[in-house]
Design a protein around this motif. Sequence first.
Motif: not given
Length: 50
Positions: A39-40, A45-46
Amino acid sequence: MNQKRIVLPQDLIPLADHICKETGVSTHSQLFVLLLKNYGERFVKAIKEA
């Protein structure tokens, strides 16, 4: 291999323990590595989009 240590805040330990129990991950270190690998880039990006 170069290693780093992280400090897990006390209030997040129950959540980390729960995730480990539900997923079969053995240690908090392994959990952190799996979260970074999986999830890095989504996390970066988020944060940039926020």
